[in-house]
Design a protein around this motif. Sequence first.
Motif, PDB file in Angstrom:
ATOM      1  N   HIS A  90      12.327  24.642  25.341  1.00  0.00           N
ATOM      2  CA  HIS A  90      11.801  26.003  25.475  1.00  0.00           C
ATOM      3  C   HIS A  90      12.774  27.038  24.910  1.00  0.00           C
ATOM      4  CE1 HIS A  90      14.347  25.511  29.014  1.00  0.00           C
ATOM      5  NE2 HIS A  90      14.353  26.823  29.168  1.00  0.00           N
ATOM      6  N   ARG A  91      14.079  26.775  25.044  1.00  0.00           N
ATOM      7  CA  ARG A  91      15.064  27.715  24.511  1.00  0.00           C
ATOM      8  C   ARG A  91      15.044  27.737  22.989  1.00  0.00           C
ATOM      9  NH1 ARG A  91      20.449  26.457  28.224  1.00  0.00           N
ATOM     10  NH2 ARG A  91      19.461  26.797  30.276  1.00  0.00           N
ATOM     11  N   VAL A  92      14.914  26.561  22.394  1.00  0.00           N
ATOM     12  CA  VAL A  92      14.890  26.491  20.933  1.00  0.00           C
ATOM     13  C   VAL A  92      13.598  27.118  20.401  1.00  0.00           C
ATOM     14  CG1 VAL A  92      15.004  24.940  18.936  1.00  0.00           C
ATOM     15  CG2 VAL A  92      16.368  24.447  20.973  1.00  0.00           C
ATOM     16  N   MET A  93      12.496  26.998  21.138  1.00  0.00           N
ATOM     17  CA  MET A  93      11.255  27.659  20.732  1.00  0.00           C
ATOM     18  C   MET A  93      11.450  29.171  20.607  1.00  0.00           C
ATOM     19  SD  MET A  93       8.671  25.477  23.192  1.00  0.00           S
ATOM     20  CE  MET A  93       7.229  26.521  22.923  1.00  0.00           C
ATOM     21  N   GLN A 128      16.193  21.067  15.216  1.00  0.00           N
ATOM     22  CA  GLN A 128      16.359  19.966  16.146  1.00  0.00           C
ATOM     23  C   GLN A 128      16.772  20.502  17.520  1.00  0.00           C
ATOM     24  OE1 GLN A 128      18.246  16.343  14.436  1.00  0.00           O
ATOM     25  NE2 GLN A 128      18.562  17.595  12.606  1.00  0.00           N
ATOM     26  N   VAL A 129      16.510  19.702  18.548  1.00  0.00           N
ATOM     27  CA  VAL A 129      16.766  20.113  19.926  1.00  0.00           C
ATOM     28  C   VAL A 129      17.800  19.155  20.525  1.00  0.00           C
ATOM     29  CG1 VAL A 129      15.725  20.542  22.181  1.00  0.00           C
ATOM     30  CG2 VAL A 129      14.400  20.973  20.093  1.00  0.00           C
ATOM     31  N   PRO A 130      18.946  19.661  20.983  1.00  0.00           N
ATOM     32  CA  PRO A 130      19.999  18.769  21.497  1.00  0.00           C
ATOM     33  C   PRO A 130      19.563  17.927  22.689  1.00  0.00           C
ATOM     34  CG  PRO A 130      20.871  20.986  21.106  1.00  0.00           C
ATOM     35  CD  PRO A 130      19.393  21.063  20.956  1.00  0.00           C
ATOM     36  N   GLU A 131      18.831  18.530  23.621  1.00  0.00           N
ATOM     37  CA  GLU A 131      18.340  17.836  24.808  1.00  0.00           C
ATOM     38  C   GLU A 131      16.905  18.252  25.066  1.00  0.00           C
ATOM     39  OE1 GLU A 131      19.791  15.558  26.651  1.00  0.00           O
ATOM     40  OE2 GLU A 131      21.730  15.601  25.611  1.00  0.00           O
ATOM     41  N   PRO A 132      16.047  17.337  25.540  1.00  0.00           N
ATOM     42  CA  PRO A 132      14.643  17.699  25.797  1.00  0.00           C
ATOM     43  C   PRO A 132      14.496  18.908  26.710  1.00  0.00           C
ATOM     44  CG  PRO A 132      14.939  15.314  25.924  1.00  0.00           C
ATOM     45  CD  PRO A 132      16.313  15.900  25.785  1.00  0.00           C
ATOM     46  N   GLY A 175      21.459   3.165  16.067  1.00  0.00           N
ATOM     47  CA  GLY A 175      22.398   4.252  16.305  1.00  0.00           C
ATOM     48  C   GLY A 175      22.254   4.805  17.710  1.00  0.00           C
ATOM     49  N   GLU A 176      22.794   5.987  17.920  1.00  0.00           N
ATOM     50  CA  GLU A 176      22.900   6.565  19.249  1.00  0.00           C
ATOM     51  C   GLU A 176      21.550   7.074  19.761  1.00  0.00           C
ATOM     52  OE1 GLU A 176      25.502  10.048  21.539  1.00  0.00           O
ATOM     53  OE2 GLU A 176      25.817   9.592  19.418  1.00  0.00           O
ATOM     54  N   PHE A 177      21.284   6.824  21.044  1.00  0.00           N
ATOM     55  CA  PHE A 177      20.086   7.338  21.699  1.00  0.00           C
ATOM     56  C   PHE A 177      20.388   8.703  22.304  1.00  0.00           C
ATOM     57  CE2 PHE A 177      19.184   2.863  21.449  1.00  0.00           C
ATOM     58  CZ  PHE A 177      17.814   2.802  21.264  1.00  0.00           C
ATOM     59  N   GLY A 178      19.394   9.581  22.289  1.00  0.00           N
ATOM     60  CA  GLY A 178      19.550  10.904  22.865  1.00  0.00           C
ATOM     61  C   GLY A 178      19.288  10.904  24.360  1.00  0.00           C
ATOM     62  N   GLY A 179      19.294  12.109  24.947  1.00  0.00           N
ATOM     63  CA  GLY A 179      19.068  12.250  26.366  1.00  0.00           C
ATOM     64  C   GLY A 179      17.687  11.837  26.806  1.00  0.00           C
ATOM     65  N   ASP A 180      16.751  11.755  25.867  1.00  0.00           N
ATOM     66  CA  ASP A 180      15.394  11.297  26.172  1.00  0.00           C
ATOM     67  C   ASP A 180      15.229   9.804  25.934  1.00  0.00           C
ATOM     68  OD1 ASP A 180      15.662  11.393  23.449  1.00  0.00           O
ATOM     69  OD2 ASP A 180      13.881  12.620  23.093  1.00  0.00           O
ATOM     70  N   ASN A 181      16.353   9.093  25.706  1.00  0.00           N
ATOM     71  CA  ASN A 181      16.338   7.655  25.439  1.00  0.00           C
ATOM     72  C   ASN A 181      15.537   7.305  24.191  1.00  0.00           C
ATOM     73  OD1 ASN A 181      18.018   6.245  27.321  1.00  0.00           O
ATOM     74  ND2 ASN A 181      16.565   6.767  28.932  1.00  0.00           N
ATOM     75  N   ARG A 214       5.556  30.924   6.583  1.00  0.00           N
ATOM     76  CA  ARG A 214       6.885  30.584   7.096  1.00  0.00           C
ATOM     77  C   ARG A 214       6.684  29.745   8.352  1.00  0.00           C
ATOM     78  NH1 ARG A 214       7.202  36.084   6.238  1.00  0.00           N
ATOM     79  NH2 ARG A 214       7.267  36.476   8.500  1.00  0.00           N
ATOM     80  N   VAL A 215       6.949  28.457   8.237  1.00  0.00           N
ATOM     81  CA  VAL A 215       6.680  27.503   9.312  1.00  0.00           C
ATOM     82  C   VAL A 215       7.994  26.941   9.836  1.00  0.00           C
ATOM     83  CG1 VAL A 215       5.512  25.355   9.948  1.00  0.00           C
ATOM     84  CG2 VAL A 215       4.479  26.886   8.251  1.00  0.00           C
ATOM     85  N   VAL A 216       8.168  26.974  11.155  1.00  0.00           N
ATOM     86  CA  VAL A 216       9.327  26.365  11.796  1.00  0.00           C
ATOM     87  C   VAL A 216       8.831  25.329  12.809  1.00  0.00           C
ATOM     88  CG1 VAL A 216      11.307  26.710  13.312  1.00  0.00           C
ATOM     89  CG2 VAL A 216      10.843  28.353  11.493  1.00  0.00           C
ATOM     90  N   ILE A 217       9.331  24.123  12.699  1.00  0.00           N
ATOM     91  CA  ILE A 217       9.014  23.036  13.629  1.00  0.00           C
ATOM     92  C   ILE A 217      10.140  22.924  14.644  1.00  0.00           C
ATOM     93  CG2 ILE A 217       8.647  20.550  13.862  1.00  0.00           C
ATOM     94  CD1 ILE A 217       7.667  20.590  10.920  1.00  0.00           C
ATOM     95  N   VAL A 218       9.806  22.969  15.925  1.00  0.00           N
ATOM     96  CA  VAL A 218      10.772  22.684  16.979  1.00  0.00           C
ATOM     97  C   VAL A 218      10.623  21.195  17.290  1.00  0.00           C
ATOM     98  CG1 VAL A 218      11.492  23.190  19.337  1.00  0.00           C
ATOM     99  CG2 VAL A 218      10.657  25.033  17.856  1.00  0.00           C
ATOM    100  N   ASP A 219      11.588  20.416  16.827  1.00  0.00           N
ATOM    101  CA  ASP A 219      11.431  18.956  16.759  1.00  0.00           C
ATOM    102  C   ASP A 219      12.310  18.299  17.817  1.00  0.00           C
ATOM    103  OD1 ASP A 219      10.347  16.662  15.788  1.00  0.00           O
ATOM    104  OD2 ASP A 219      11.351  16.711  13.850  1.00  0.00           O
ATOM    105  N   THR A 220      11.787  18.173  19.024  1.00  0.00           N
ATOM    106  CA  THR A 220      12.606  17.767  20.161  1.00  0.00           C
ATOM    107  C   THR A 220      13.160  16.358  20.019  1.00  0.00           C
ATOM    108  OG1 THR A 220      11.359  19.243  21.594  1.00  0.00           O
ATOM    109  CG2 THR A 220      12.630  17.511  22.668  1.00  0.00           C
ATOM    110  N   SER A 221      12.348  15.418  19.588  1.00  0.00           N
ATOM    111  CA  SER A 221      12.804  14.033  19.450  1.00  0.00           C
ATOM    112  C   SER A 221      12.802  13.572  18.002  1.00  0.00           C
ATOM    113  CB  SER A 221      11.915  13.105  20.291  1.00  0.00           C
ATOM    114  OG  SER A 221      11.986  13.449  21.655  1.00  0.00           O
ATOM    115  N   ASN A 222      12.770  14.525  17.078  1.00  0.00           N
ATOM    116  CA  ASN A 222      12.739  14.222  15.644  1.00  0.00           C
ATOM    117  C   ASN A 222      11.526  13.386  15.254  1.00  0.00           C
ATOM    118  OD1 ASN A 222      15.057  15.660  15.290  1.00  0.00           O
ATOM    119  ND2 ASN A 222      16.370  13.932  14.833  1.00  0.00           N
TER     120      ASN A 222
END
Length: 344
Positions: free
Chosen positions: A244-247, A236-240, A125-131, A208-216
């Motif tokens: 920091h913003r998603v954190m 999930q994080v749209p771009e690497p 499937g599709e690769f993200g901005g981090d390849n 209450r745990v939240v994972i910031v999952d940049t590359s899944n």
Amino acid sequence: MDACAACRLLHFPLFAPKIPPAYPPLRRQRGRGGGAWIGAARCSPEANGAWGGIVEDDLAELLQILPRDLRDNLQNEPRKDQLLEVILDLGRRPEARFLGDSGGQYLRDSEISQKELEDAQRAVGEFGGDNRAGIEGTLHRISAIRSRKGMVVGLTCRVGRAVTGHVDMVRDLLNYKESILFLGRPGVGKTTVMREIARVLADEFQKRVVIVDTSNEIGGDGDIPHAAIGGARRMQVPEPSMQHRVMIEAVENHMPEVVIVDEIGTEAEAQACRSIAERGVMLIGTAHGERLANIIKNPTLSDLTERSVDMLLHGKKPLVEVRKRDNKFEVVIERWATYDGDGL
């Protein structure tokens, strides 16, 4: 250490388990020095990697994206449980790499064709901005190498494993509610232990745990997180570059008691870590580096381990813990009050 700095630094080489686990008790040994532990901990590798654990690897899903002859080859490979990654480079022979081996093993004599790479891409499937891309419902990671024109000329197909049994090496530290930074070179298992820590904190500690999952990589590909993270939530994080913003968004919008983030490396991410800790949220993260000296030399990350760094720069010797397993697979903690500059 002030409130904005990670108080626990773990250098954590990990190896694939070979036997089923129990959850063995911690057994402490007093080394030179003694006293309360205030510095850094180093988790040492185990002899032959046989420390116990249960592994779920969904290997069949990864093999499905490979050319049929490679798939059949690996299905019959006696070491397939130790498979680390498969390398597919255009015009070169495909190669398999295994845990504990310094080299690789060629899977056939003929080279990878452009069509085989294209077929593998369609299966992923599709690769993200981090390849990077993944396989939905699994923890596998597929990373692309591109030509100057943007064409994919190589794929690194990394096996993702959910492992139960890692966390008992550091389970006692989770009770302190202090932030933890895992330090180690790529591939030693930092993400694997983070995944289990997320599950334990959410399901057993009822946090209450939240994972910031940049590359899944922690929660797996797809919109539904992998069961290995238990009841932890995943953002999930749209771009690497937006990690920091998603954190910060995680803290402001979802009221976590624990935030888990992989691969802290930029100044913006380090500032986000400080902001999160100042709000009283436990932060668990990873960074690349062989030892504490790497952090000292990295101005972006050095203040995340402020107390240990300050003590070393002032010629003092922080207490260090070496954690390992004995021949009964019980965790043994040895405390040392000396530091030679190279051991952590």
